[in-house]
Structures are given as C-alpha cells and as structure tokens.
Design an enzyme around this catalytic site. Sequence first.
Site, PDB file in Angstrom:
ATOM      1  CB  CYS A   1       7.853 -22.516  16.479  1.00  0.00           C
ATOM      2  SG  CYS A   1       6.653 -23.751  16.632  1.00  0.00           S
TER       3      CYS A   1
ATOM      4  NE  ARG B   1      13.130 -20.809  14.565  1.00  0.00           N
ATOM      5  CZ  ARG B   1      14.188 -21.089  15.256  1.00  0.00           C
ATOM      6  NH1 ARG B   1      15.466 -20.829  14.503  1.00  0.00           N
ATOM      7  NH2 ARG B   1      14.307 -21.767  16.202  1.00  0.00           N
TER       8      ARG B   1
ATOM      9  CD1 TRP C   1       7.587 -27.885  11.121  1.00  0.00           C
ATOM     10  CD2 TRP C   1       7.670 -28.839  13.196  1.00  0.00           C
ATOM     11  NE1 TRP C   1       7.994 -29.312  11.152  1.00  0.00           N
ATOM     12  CE2 TRP C   1       7.904 -29.945  12.227  1.00  0.00           C
ATOM     13  CE3 TRP C   1       7.673 -29.285  14.734  1.00  0.00           C
ATOM     14  CZ2 TRP C   1       8.175 -31.201  12.697  1.00  0.00           C
ATOM     15  CZ3 TRP C   1       8.018 -30.670  15.012  1.00  0.00           C
ATOM     16  CH2 TRP C   1       8.361 -31.584  13.905  1.00  0.00           C
TER      17      TRP C   1
ATOM     18  CG  ASN D   1      11.151 -22.167  19.027  1.00  0.00           C
ATOM     19  OD1 ASN D   1      10.969 -23.171  18.814  1.00  0.00           O
ATOM     20  ND2 ASN D   1      12.488 -21.842  19.147  1.00  0.00           N
ATOM     21  N   GLY D   2       9.196 -24.127  21.195  1.00  0.00           N
ATOM     22  CA  GLY D   2       9.828 -25.287  22.083  1.00  0.00           C
ATOM     23  C   GLY D   2       8.554 -26.351  22.595  1.00  0.00           C
TER      24      GLY D   2
ATOM     25  CD  GLU E   1      22.356 -34.073   1.369  1.00  0.00           C
ATOM     26  OE1 GLU E   1      22.036 -34.772   2.264  1.00  0.00           O
ATOM     27  OE2 GLU E   1      22.317 -32.817   1.256  1.00  0.00           O
TER      28      GLU E   1
ATOM     29  CE  LYS F   1      18.751 -31.833   0.622  1.00  0.00           C
ATOM     30  NZ  LYS F   1      19.914 -31.593   1.561  1.00  0.00           N
TER      31      LYS F   1
ATOM     32  CD  GLU G   1      15.465 -32.340   2.868  1.00  0.00           C
ATOM     33  OE1 GLU G   1      16.732 -32.006   2.564  1.00  0.00           O
ATOM     34  OE2 GLU G   1      15.137 -32.038   3.900  1.00  0.00           O
TER      35      GLU G   1
ATOM     36  CG  HIS H   1      23.510 -58.453   0.078  1.00  0.00           C
ATOM     37  ND1 HIS H   1      23.957 -59.726   0.314  1.00  0.00           N
ATOM     38  CD2 HIS H   1      24.873 -57.579  -0.033  1.00  0.00           C
ATOM     39  CE1 HIS H   1      25.282 -59.683   0.013  1.00  0.00           C
ATOM     40  NE2 HIS H   1      25.689 -58.475  -0.238  1.00  0.00           N
TER      41      HIS H   1
ATOM     42  CE  LYS I   1      18.718 -24.128   6.555  1.00  0.00           C
ATOM     43  NZ  LYS I   1      18.952 -25.154   5.396  1.00  0.00           N
TER      44      LYS I   1
HETATM   45  C1  AGP Z   1      18.547 -31.158   5.415  1.00  0.00           C
HETATM   46  O1  AGP Z   1      18.106 -30.903   3.943  1.00  0.00           O
HETATM   47  C2  AGP Z   1      17.573 -31.363   6.168  1.00  0.00           C
HETATM   48  N1  AGP Z   1      16.456 -30.400   5.880  1.00  0.00           N
HETATM   49  C3  AGP Z   1      17.718 -31.909   7.457  1.00  0.00           C
HETATM   50  O2  AGP Z   1      18.057 -33.055   7.688  1.00  0.00           O
HETATM   51  C4  AGP Z   1      18.997 -30.977   8.586  1.00  0.00           C
HETATM   52  O3  AGP Z   1      20.052 -31.503   7.684  1.00  0.00           O
HETATM   53  C5  AGP Z   1      18.967 -31.606   9.870  1.00  0.00           C
HETATM   54  O4  AGP Z   1      17.720 -31.444  10.412  1.00  0.00           O
HETATM   55  C6  AGP Z   1      19.959 -31.273  10.543  1.00  0.00           C
HETATM   56  O5  AGP Z   1      20.464 -29.822  10.825  1.00  0.00           O
HETATM   57  P1  AGP Z   1      21.374 -29.062  11.560  1.00  0.00           P
HETATM   58  O6  AGP Z   1      22.456 -29.325  10.470  1.00  0.00           O
HETATM   59  O7  AGP Z   1      21.069 -27.678  11.557  1.00  0.00           O
HETATM   60  O8  AGP Z   1      21.823 -29.742  12.857  1.00  0.00           O
END
Ligand code: AGP
Length: 625
Positions: A2, A27, A74, A100-101, A498, A502, A505, A521, A620
């Site tokens: 948020c 956010r 969010w 926010n929270g 990673e 990517k 997401e 396995h 984010k």
């Molecule tokens: C990364 O592409 C993601 N959006 C997410 O996994 C992110 O890396 C994770 O939320 C951690 O965020 P931070 O590095 O701000 O702690």
Amino acid sequence: MCGIVGYIGTQAATEILLSGLEKLEYRGYDSAGIATVWEGEVNCVRAKGKLHNLRSKLEPVATPAQIGIGHTRWATHGKPEEHNAHPHMDMAMRVAVVQNGIIENYRDLREELKQKGHQFISETDTEVIPHLIAELLKTSSSSSLLEAVRQAVNHLEGAFALAVISADYPDELIAVRQQAPLVIGFGQGEFFCASDTPAIVSHTRAVLSLENGEIARLTPLGVEIYNFAGDRLRKQPRMLNLNPTMVEKQGFKHFMLKEIYEQPGVVRASLEAYFNSDRSSIDTPSPVNLGLPPKLYSDLEQIHIVACGTSWHAALVGKYLIEQLAGISTQVHYASEYRYAPSPLTPNTLIIGVTQSGETADTLAALVMEKERRQDKEPQYQARLLGITNRPESSLGRMVPDMINTLAGIEIGVAATKTFVAQLMAFYALALDLAYLRQTAAKETLEKIINDLHQIPQKMETTLASQESLTEHLAHEFADTQDFIFLGRGINYPIALEGALKLKEISYIHAEGYPAGEMKHGPIALLDAKVPVVAIAVPGNVYEKVLSNSQEAKARDSRLIGVTPVKDGEAAEIFNDLLPVSDVDELLSPILTVVPLQLLAYHIAARRGLDVDQPRNLAKSVTVE
Ligand code: AGP
C-alpha cells in the site's frame, strides 16, 4: 505494501496526490482513492483497480482543495472492491484516513465501537481508525485533530503508517509512523507525506523520515513532530540525492526493460565504490573497500543470511562465494521461516539481512529477533548485524549499525532485476574482502577475480546486445507454454531459481528452478515435449554434469534451451536453442547468466500482453507478514 500520500499547501491537491500515487503504484494497485477537504466537507473518491480508473472518476468532480490524502492498495483485509478501498471515513464523513500496514486488534476495536453505535461498511482493518478518531473527538478530552489521532494510535496494535484529515480541521494533516515507512517532504509553503520518496521528489528534496512512534502535524505554516506520548521533538529534514528523471521510463516500453539495460552501469558503479582504484597490486590495504569495522569480521565462525524472494537468491550466491573464497560456514534462511524457527545460538556469528527495499517485514523481524535473543548473552554471542540494501534511508538502514549500500538506483518494476545484480556485487566484494583478510585464497587468485570483475560491464553489454532478438524470438514461441523448468548447479543453481521466479511473477507461467542433479529424484517425471527446460551451463566445476543432466531432459522430449558461453561447441550440439553469454569464469558467471533469463521472462510477459511492471497480486515493498 500500500502507498499513502498527503499534501497541504497552496496548490490544488488532487493532481499532486494522483501523480504521487503513480510513483507509489509499485506498492499495490488493487484499488486507489483520494480525499480532500473543500468547503467544509470531505470529498472522497475511490475506484477499484489501477489508478487510471480513479483518474477517470475524478475528472468531473475534482475540487481545487489544497489539502488531501491518497492511497493505492494491496489488499490484506477484504477483497479488492471499491467499498474496501481507502480513504476510509467515520459515519458522519468528517474524518478520512489512509493506512499502510495491518491493525492487528481491529476486531476488538470494531466490536467496542459497534457497541457505541458505529456501523461499518468495509471488511478492512483500517475503517476502525476514522471511527475511533471521531469517537475521541466527540467524547474525550481531545481538543484537536492531533490529540485525537495521538490518543487513537495508542489504542492500535500492529505495524502501520497513517495520514488523516478532517473537514473540521481544514488546515491540518496528521501523519503517523509505527513500523511502516513514512517520509515528510518540506516545500515552500507546502508540505507532503508519503510512503516513499519518489512520490514527492518532483516537488521537494528536503525530507524527514519519521521514526517509529512519531506523529507529524502538517499545516500550511510548517511541520511539528511529536512522539506517541505527545512530547514535541526537534528534527531537521535532510536533502535527498534522488533525481526525478530516475523514476521515468526514458523511452523504454517498461521500467523492467529499462532496469535490465541499466545493469552494466550498476556493475560499474559497484566496482568503483567497493574496490580500490589501484589494481596494479593487491598488497595491503585490502583491495576491497566496504568501510566495515574490523570487529564485524574478527574471529568470525559462522554467517547466517536472512532474506526473501530475489534477495534470498542473491544470498545463495553469496553463500557460495563466502564459503568457497573465505571458508566461512554460511547458512541462508527465508526470513519468514527463520523468525519463528532460528538456528541454535552460535558464537562469533555475523547475521546479514538482505533486502533491496529495506522494508520487508519478515527480514526486519528476523533481524530484530536475532538481536533480542542475543542481547543478554556473553560478548561472543552478541549480535553482529550487517544489512545489504538499496535504500540506506529505509527501516533496515535505521536498524542495523553496519551496511553495504547497493548501488542500483531506484527500481520501479516490481520484478527485481538491477537490484539483484547490485546485491551480487555486494556479495562479491564481501567475500573477496573476507578472503583477503583471512588469507584463505592466494593473492594471485584474488587479483585475477577482481580484474575479471572489471571486465563484466562490457561483457554484460555484449550479452544484452545479442540477447534482445533471441529472447524475443523465443518469447514468440513460448508465449502459450504452461510449464517451464530451469536447471543450474553450483553457483548457477540460484540463477535457475531466479529465472523461474522472474517468469512466474510477470508472465504467470508455472516455472520451477531445480539443481540439475536433483531432477532424477522426482521432478523428471514432469518432463515431456510440452515442458521446455532452460539449463545454465558454464564451463567449470559442474559443466559436464549440467550437460549430462540436460541430455536426460532431452531424452524425455523436452525442448532444451541453453544459457552458455558463446564459444562452446559441445553445448551448441546438445541444446535446441542457445542464449549465449560472453565468455566468463564460472565464479563470476551469475552476473551474466541471469541477464538472458530476465529478458526471456520480460519478452514472454510482454508478448502475453501482461502488465510487466505491476504484475497481479504483487507489491514491490512487502511490509506485511
Ligand atoms: C522480486 O522480483 C520479487 N518482487 C520479490 O521476491 C522480492 O525480491 C522480495 O519481496 C524481497 O524484497 P526485498 O528485497 O525488498 O526485501
């Protein structure tokens, strides 16, 4: 998660709030809303979905009000519907609040307020706040909005940041911080509050980050800061070093693509900052210059790293580097798990928190837990905390005594790209520094690694140039694929994770990253002609093994895509498609092998017509548990 923004001054607030919210949409973007005070009334407009929906709704009804608050959501409590969108108001519609929270005790407060006749229209935790403030304004000794908000926040449990306005106090905006970020901006006769600096940097660079337990009262005349007990605090703003153009797309279709292309610059900036410029000899002092105090390193026996998501992947590369170069046993933990199930206490242990935003609730909580459980112990058990973050002004920055600042610049795309590469650079510097000081690697070896690191930016540029059309072409073929497998081993296993993250997401395609040797396995049962396999194969320790594992996948009819150095003939024969990277030593290869995987995910998502920079359900900055 948020984003909140607030404005008070001499200009029309609506456009300032909307443009601020645009910068905070990373956010959360389930709904948005703004409230202003005009002609003795609170005007509140909210819309489900992204900000452009709110904009269209506001066009016919915007007021010239010079005070207002805004929110981009969010969803935590209640579906992303308009009635759950912020701002929330009291029954008389005199008080408006954005939050926010999470308010953890909102059920109890709601019940108490219901008994006093309050009726609620949303399923959110936030709605109790304007009701509580209105109740306090009506019944208690609070003689001002500031006092009512102060009393209200003392009833709230949880982590939150708030902005509050009231039709009855048209020259006052109250902002509160309790474990969720909030900055105050100081302009000429105008003042701002926001969850993050990009929302206000086009208006002012003079900012003050509120600390936990602080309340700010913004009026057209200035800003007063108080603690939750009501004592006035004296604080001064600082000047931000953030250029507004950093938060523009600069001709790229998406922020993510721009940020992928910024990576060679990020590596250059990191090399310049972390390594001494005279590389002719690595004689003392250390060729690495992280500015960390020697006590952090002395007698080090163990390292624990806590992180989430992409930062966790960077930490896995870090573990490999620290263990292989400096010989220190290193464990990497998901912060969300570690905070509730920490490893047994060990002496002389360095705890590293990695978070690009510096605001990830789980990572912060894991560090707090570690600090608290060590504080009454003997000196060798005392917490040694190190943060690695892209936002030194963040909550992490204020919590840890020592930090490595990553130098990615602001990252807007929700999918982390350049901040990941910046975190890798921080780990290369840390591992090399430790190796140098502990004399665990020959000087010539360290010298070669450092020299090779300086070749990376140019190699990255070559890789980027060659990848654009290749990944676009593959994206065309794989836009409708349902499952992907990414394989890597050793230092490239985290890169397989990673690559899969990517793709998941931003394209919503199911993808898994595996250590290539683990396929047999169990997961190999997933493979057939419909499941492409992306394998990262770089000459070195495990090269032949990865090629064999890839052959095993090919024998199950999977189409094989190889991320491998340009010149390798053997790999060319095995893979159906190649995503070649520049020739590179295995130890440094993750900085290059991640690039085609980022581009592949980007082009597949763009091809599918998806919102690359703001993928569904994500935010984010993950400031809730
Ligand atoms: C990364 O592409 C993601 N959006 C997410 O996994 C992110 O890396 C994770 O939320 C951690 O965020 P931070 O590095 O701000 O702690």
